[in-house]
Design a protein around this motif. Structure first.
Motif, short mmCIF file in Angstrom:
data_model
loop_
_atom_site.label_atom_id
_atom_site.label_comp_id
_atom_site.label_asym_id
_atom_site.label_seq_id
_atom_site.Cartn_x
_atom_site.Cartn_y
_atom_site.Cartn_z
N HIS A 56 0.86 -1.20 0.00
CA HIS A 56 0.00 0.00 0.00
C HIS A 56 0.89 1.24 0.00
O HIS A 56 2.10 1.15 0.18
N PHE A 57 0.24 2.38 -0.19
CA PHE A 57 0.94 3.67 -0.18
C PHE A 57 0.28 4.59 0.83
O PHE A 57 -0.87 4.37 1.23
N GLY A 58 1.02 5.63 1.21
CA GLY A 58 0.49 6.66 2.10
C GLY A 58 0.60 8.01 1.41
O GLY A 58 0.82 8.07 0.20
N LEU B 105 -4.26 3.12 -1.49
CA LEU B 105 -3.87 4.27 -0.68
C LEU B 105 -4.49 4.10 0.70
O LEU B 105 -5.70 4.02 0.83
N LYS B 106 -3.65 4.04 1.70
CA LYS B 106 -4.10 3.82 3.09
C LYS B 106 -4.61 5.11 3.70
O LYS B 106 -3.95 6.15 3.58
N ASP B 107 -5.74 5.05 4.37
CA ASP B 107 -6.26 6.14 5.21
C ASP B 107 -6.79 7.37 4.47
O ASP B 107 -7.34 8.26 5.09
N TYR B 108 -6.61 7.45 3.17
CA TYR B 108 -7.10 8.60 2.42
C TYR B 108 -7.86 8.12 1.19
O TYR B 108 -7.52 7.09 0.61
N VAL C 49 -2.48 14.06 -8.89
CA VAL C 49 -3.50 13.62 -7.95
C VAL C 49 -3.33 12.12 -7.70
O VAL C 49 -3.11 11.36 -8.64
N VAL C 50 -3.43 11.71 -6.45
CA VAL C 50 -3.38 10.29 -6.08
C VAL C 50 -4.77 9.88 -5.58
O VAL C 50 -5.37 10.61 -4.79
N ILE C 51 -5.26 8.72 -6.03
CA ILE C 51 -6.60 8.29 -5.63
C ILE C 51 -6.60 6.81 -5.28
O ILE C 51 -6.00 5.97 -5.97
N GLN C 52 -7.24 6.51 -4.18
CA GLN C 52 -7.48 5.14 -3.75
C GLN C 52 -8.33 4.45 -4.82
O GLN C 52 -9.34 5.01 -5.26
#
Ligand code: ARG
Ligand code: ZN
Ligand code: CA
Length: 253
Positions: free
Chosen positions: A87-89, A118-121, A137-140
């Motif tokens: 996973h990523f943060g 994406l962890k937590d977001y 932009v990064v998206i879960q």
């Protein structure tokens, strides 16, 4: 700005499991959502309360998967990378192949969208004016697009709408001041609002000094669930236009 501007998009699918390697259909569904939301073509705009109907704005922006890569070769606009990272943060690792991610394409010509576990977001974005290597932009993946792994209540593609709002310099509608009444989003036609709204609020929801109409919680820049957000205002579009005339002017024809 009179003309509609098309933003070329590269989607970096950074996956550790087959599930995270989302399908083309899910990617296409996200692009479709953006092309509705940024053209005021989303059917749920009809739900905007009458008092704000005249403020609902067409951002005159469209999004298309890139057809040419940075070297001028034909591309699908989708980069797929297998990663050892489970996973990523929010630490930007997903934006660097050396850290298990995928390197940004030149951010003056492409909007980089990274999709991963994406962890937590749900997502995070870089405002205009930051370093090119992390711009985008990064998206879960469970909050990306409107099909495939997209999961309720963030399954209508609005995380990307919200994050691209930030990428075009929009602030959160409540002014990022906790529950205060002194923060601002630097937009004149959005009501002053205390803290963020979650879930699906009922109109009117009054805070600070904003009676009788209350918070514009159906704005893309609040924190409500996807089905409860469906508008940008004219003032927000002016702010996005200023970003496009300024730090993001390389996207103009
Ligand atoms: N938490 C994220 C941010 O502040 C995105 C929230 C998106 N909301 C949604 N309903 N999809 O950037
Ligand atoms: Zn946000
Ligand atoms: Ca506030």
């Amino acid at each position: 700005r009179e003309q509609v501007v098309t933003i070329p998009v590269v989607v970096h699918v950074v996956h550790h499991t087959p599930e995270q390697n989302i399908g083309q259909e899910q990617i296409d569904s996200q692009i479709e959502v953006l092309n509705r939301d940024f053209r005021k073509a989303n059917p749920d705009a009809a739900k905007v309360p009458d008092v704000w109907r005249d403020l609902v704005a067409d951002a005159r922006l469209e999004f298309a998967l890139a057809r040419t890569d940075p070297e001028g070769r034909a591309t699908s606009g989708v980069v797929r990378r297998e990663t050892p990272n489970t996973h990523f943060g929010p630490d930007e690792a997903v934006k660097f192949s050396a850290k298990g991610g995928s390197d940004a394409w030149p951010s003056d010509r492409y909007l980089n969208l990274w999709v991963c576990e994406l962890k937590d977001y749900l997502g995070y974005a870089q405002f205009p004016g930051g370093p090119a290597e992390t711009d985008g932009v990064v998206i879960q993946h469970r909050a990306f697009g409107a099909t495939g792994t997209a999961a309720k209540p963030y399954d209508l593609g609005r995380t990307a709408t919200h994050e691209i709002g930030h990428w075009l310099n929009l602030r959160h509608i409540w002014g990022d001041d906790g529950d205060g009444c002194s923060g601002t989003d630097f937009v004149d036609d959005t009501p002053n609002q205390s803290g963020y709204n979650g879930g699906t609020p009922t109109f009117p929801k009054v805070s600070c000094d904003n009676a009788p109409n209350g918070d514009m919680f159906m704005n893309y820049m609040d924190y409500v669930v996807d089905a409860a957000m469906y508008m940008f205002t004219k003032g927000q579009v002016e702010r996005m236009d200023a970003a496009l005339a300024g730090p993001r002017r390389s996207f103009l024809p």
